[in-house]
Design a protein around this motif. Structure first.
Motif, PDB file in Angstrom:
ATOM      1  N   THR A   1      -6.699  12.189  -0.977  1.00  0.00           N
ATOM      2  CA  THR A   1      -7.863  11.348  -0.722  1.00  0.00           C
ATOM      3  C   THR A   1      -8.305  10.770  -2.051  1.00  0.00           C
ATOM      4  OG1 THR A   1      -9.497  13.099  -1.082  1.00  0.00           O
ATOM      5  CG2 THR A   1      -8.561  12.903   1.149  1.00  0.00           C
ATOM      6  N   VAL A   2      -9.071   9.701  -2.007  1.00  0.00           N
ATOM      7  CA  VAL A   2      -9.552   9.094  -3.247  1.00  0.00           C
ATOM      8  C   VAL A   2     -10.399  10.090  -4.031  1.00  0.00           C
ATOM      9  CG1 VAL A   2     -11.046   7.295  -4.199  1.00  0.00           C
ATOM     10  CG2 VAL A   2      -9.405   6.730  -2.402  1.00  0.00           C
ATOM     11  N   GLN A   3     -11.223  10.857  -3.317  1.00  0.00           N
ATOM     12  CA  GLN A   3     -12.030  11.861  -4.011  1.00  0.00           C
ATOM     13  C   GLN A   3     -11.145  12.894  -4.698  1.00  0.00           C
ATOM     14  OE1 GLN A   3     -14.225  14.658  -1.619  1.00  0.00           O
ATOM     15  NE2 GLN A   3     -15.858  14.857  -3.139  1.00  0.00           N
ATOM     16  N   GLU A   4     -10.127  13.390  -4.015  1.00  0.00           N
ATOM     17  CA  GLU A   4      -9.219  14.375  -4.618  1.00  0.00           C
ATOM     18  C   GLU A   4      -8.507  13.789  -5.829  1.00  0.00           C
ATOM     19  OE1 GLU A   4      -7.954  16.842  -0.565  1.00  0.00           O
ATOM     20  OE2 GLU A   4      -6.752  15.149  -1.268  1.00  0.00           O
TER      21      GLU A   4
ATOM     22  N   GLN B   1       0.808  -1.210   0.000  1.00  0.00           N
ATOM     23  CA  GLN B   1       0.000   0.000   0.000  1.00  0.00           C
ATOM     24  C   GLN B   1       0.850   1.273   0.000  1.00  0.00           C
ATOM     25  OE1 GLN B   1      -2.479  -0.464   3.480  1.00  0.00           O
ATOM     26  NE2 GLN B   1      -3.842  -1.927   2.472  1.00  0.00           N
ATOM     27  N   SER B   2       0.175   2.359  -0.330  1.00  0.00           N
ATOM     28  CA  SER B   2       0.799   3.674  -0.344  1.00  0.00           C
ATOM     29  C   SER B   2      -0.259   4.720  -0.018  1.00  0.00           C
ATOM     30  CB  SER B   2       1.404   3.959  -1.729  1.00  0.00           C
ATOM     31  OG  SER B   2       1.738   5.337  -1.867  1.00  0.00           O
TER      32      SER B   2
ATOM     33  N   VAL C   1      -0.017  -0.028 -11.314  1.00  0.00           N
ATOM     34  CA  VAL C   1      -0.066   1.262 -10.635  1.00  0.00           C
ATOM     35  C   VAL C   1      -0.484   1.044  -9.185  1.00  0.00           C
ATOM     36  CG1 VAL C   1      -0.669   2.515 -12.745  1.00  0.00           C
ATOM     37  CG2 VAL C   1      -2.493   1.648 -11.272  1.00  0.00           C
ATOM     38  N   PHE C   2      -0.353   2.086  -8.390  1.00  0.00           N
ATOM     39  CA  PHE C   2      -0.975   2.137  -7.079  1.00  0.00           C
ATOM     40  C   PHE C   2      -2.268   2.914  -7.228  1.00  0.00           C
ATOM     41  CE2 PHE C   2       3.184   0.815  -5.854  1.00  0.00           C
ATOM     42  CZ  PHE C   2       3.035   0.158  -4.639  1.00  0.00           C
TER      43      PHE C   2
ATOM     44  N   ASP D   1     -11.804   5.086   2.527  1.00  0.00           N
ATOM     45  CA  ASP D   1     -10.521   4.384   2.665  1.00  0.00           C
ATOM     46  C   ASP D   1      -9.517   4.998   1.704  1.00  0.00           C
ATOM     47  OD1 ASP D   1     -11.239   2.250   4.586  1.00  0.00           O
ATOM     48  OD2 ASP D   1     -12.651   1.680   3.011  1.00  0.00           O
ATOM     49  N   ASN D   2      -8.753   5.955   2.195  1.00  0.00           N
ATOM     50  CA  ASN D   2      -7.839   6.713   1.329  1.00  0.00           C
ATOM     51  C   ASN D   2      -6.469   6.043   1.256  1.00  0.00           C
ATOM     52  OD1 ASN D   2      -9.708   8.902   0.704  1.00  0.00           O
ATOM     53  ND2 ASN D   2      -9.523   9.416   2.882  1.00  0.00           N
ATOM     54  N   ILE D   3      -6.494   4.771   0.878  1.00  0.00           N
ATOM     55  CA  ILE D   3      -5.285   3.969   0.734  1.00  0.00           C
ATOM     56  C   ILE D   3      -5.219   3.470  -0.708  1.00  0.00           C
ATOM     57  CG2 ILE D   3      -4.091   1.875   1.476  1.00  0.00           C
ATOM     58  CD1 ILE D   3      -4.087   4.031   3.573  1.00  0.00           C
ATOM     59  N   TYR D   4      -4.006   3.397  -1.223  1.00  0.00           N
ATOM     60  CA  TYR D   4      -3.796   2.955  -2.601  1.00  0.00           C
ATOM     61  C   TYR D   4      -2.986   1.666  -2.581  1.00  0.00           C
ATOM     62  CZ  TYR D   4      -5.410   7.668  -3.353  1.00  0.00           C
ATOM     63  OH  TYR D   4      -6.169   8.812  -3.328  1.00  0.00           O
TER      64      TYR D   4
END
Length: 409
Positions: free
Chosen positions: A216-219, A170-171, A298-299, A261-264
């Motif tokens: 964030t995922v939204q951003e 993760q990142s 990709v992440f 969940d703002n994880i990549y």
């Protein structure tokens, strides 16, 4: 198709390359075999006979003894197969291909290894290349229908475990691995911001490399929509704008709590049966020996790594293609249901949540287009289907069509 030099003459150059890579072996130590390549790479098998090694007197005596009294053991150790991968296009990002496999080397994810590589064209074949030890097994798409239930259960368990392992890498930032940091031997992976449009073997973007930053995922998705829209306008796609309704959907999903969940996670963007090798080891066991073609890795938001491999329990040929929307349906057939359960037990509860929840499936389809871009009528058709499904599920939150005026063609 690619106007490459015919194999009949090109194989001579491959032998010359082999002599450069294995300088202690004679020319007749190498058997070169043509393989079916893909869109991105020309692929050639190299079998290396180590028995022709120019050894010392002591080594020759040991080999003579083994050849005389233990020929089976010598044969197994001396014959090795490798795969030579040659990019078809000059824009191929070989550095990324090598770096991702080096990065994965520390994980338990089944993948090819790199024996050697070259980023230069100053060599006998006149091209960049990688040489990888050949992984045992065959393409899943070619043999899966022939497996019995126990073998399918075994393979499904392996695939579930591999995907669970990928989700742990993760990142806090979306992006792609920086090849320079990996190739320099850095212990910490550095990420670059995703290029827009993404670089691939057929296309090189002019965007400079920029370090990835936490979002964030939204951003992240809002920024991708804006970048994709700007690129679309350079192609005069003024009235075709799927990013406008996608923006509304993502805002709704965020408000509804689906994007918290703002994880990549490490995501293979082309995880299809054609890119997996299966090794049948017994009447009851078939292992996932490797996941191939990591070039576009990709992440991405964690739910991106969780597209259900529903073909595992719905692989048989039929008139109707299975739909991902039906992936969570339990098969009526007891054996197929057992395959599904084997995969899910190995992949874990979080994976199943992201795989089967309709909102995450919609978010996944939108995110794929946001990363890869829209290049064809098929992509626009997919965008229309996404909007159709959203509007059917949330009529009170209906969004416009892919045309800026809101009217359908």
């Amino acid at each position: 198709m690619f106007e490459h030099e015919p194999f009949e003459t090109f194989q001579v150059k491959v032998v010359e390359l082999c002599q450069k890579e294995w300088p202690n072996l004679s020319r007749d130590s190498f058997t070169i075999t043509r393989m079916d390549g893909g869109s991105y790479n020309r692929v050639i098998n190299i079998q290396v006979d180590g028995s022709r090694y120019q050894a010392s007197w002591v080594e020759r005596q040991v080999r003579w003894f083994l050849r005389t009294f233990c020929p089976g053991m010598l044969r197994k150790t001396e014959l090795r197969d490798y795969v030579l991968r040659i990019p078809r296009m000059e824009h191929a990002w070989v550095e990324h291909e090598v770096s991702i496999l080096k990065f994965l080397a520390a994980t338990s994810i089944p993948k090819p290894k790199i024996k050697t590589f070259s980023f230069s064209t100053e060599n006998p074949i006149g091209s960049r290349y990688t040489i990888q030890p050949r992984v045992p097994g065959k393409s899943v798409i070619d043999v899966y229908s022939e497996l019995n239930t126990q073998q399918r259960i075994s393979f499904a368990r392996d695939l579930g475990s591999a995907l669970k392992e990928m989700s742990k890498i993760q990142s806090p930032s979306p992006g792609t691995l920086n090849p320079d940091s990996i190739l320099a031997g850095s212990s910490e992976a550095q990420l670059l911001r995703l290029q827009c449009p993404p670089r691939n073997a057929f296309r090189q973007t002019n965007e400079p490399f920029v370090a990835a930053t936490p979002q964030t995922v939204q951003e992240f998705l809002m920024s991708q929509f804006a970048r994709q829209r700007a690129f679309d306008l350079t192609l005069n796609r003024k009235f075709l704008n799927p990013w406008k309704p996608f923006t509304a959907i993502i805002q709704h999903l965020h408000t509804l709590g689906f994007l918290n969940d703002n994880i990549y996670a490490l995501t293979h963007m082309d995880l299809e049966p054609r890119n997996m090798l299966i090794h049948i080891t017994s009447p009851t066991t078939a292992t996932l020996s490797a996941i191939l073609d990591w070039d576009e890795t990709v992440f991405a938001p964690t739910f991106m790594n969780c597209r259900s491999p529903y073909w595992l329990w719905n692989f048989e040929e039929s008139d109707d293609e299975p739909e991902e929307a039906d992936a969570n349906d339990i098969p009526e057939d007891f054996d197929l249901a057992a395959v599904k359960k084997s995969f899910e037990d190995a992949a874990g509860e979080d994976y199943c949540k992201w795989a089967y929840t309709p909102e995450y499936r919609i978010a996944r389809d939108i995110t794929r287009l946001a990363i890869m871009g829209i290049w064809s009528n098929m992509d626009y058709d997919e965008a229309k289907e996404i909007l159709k499904e959203w509007n059917a599920a949330y009529p009170q939150l209906e969004v416009c069509g892919i045309f800026d005026d809101g009217e359908e063609d």
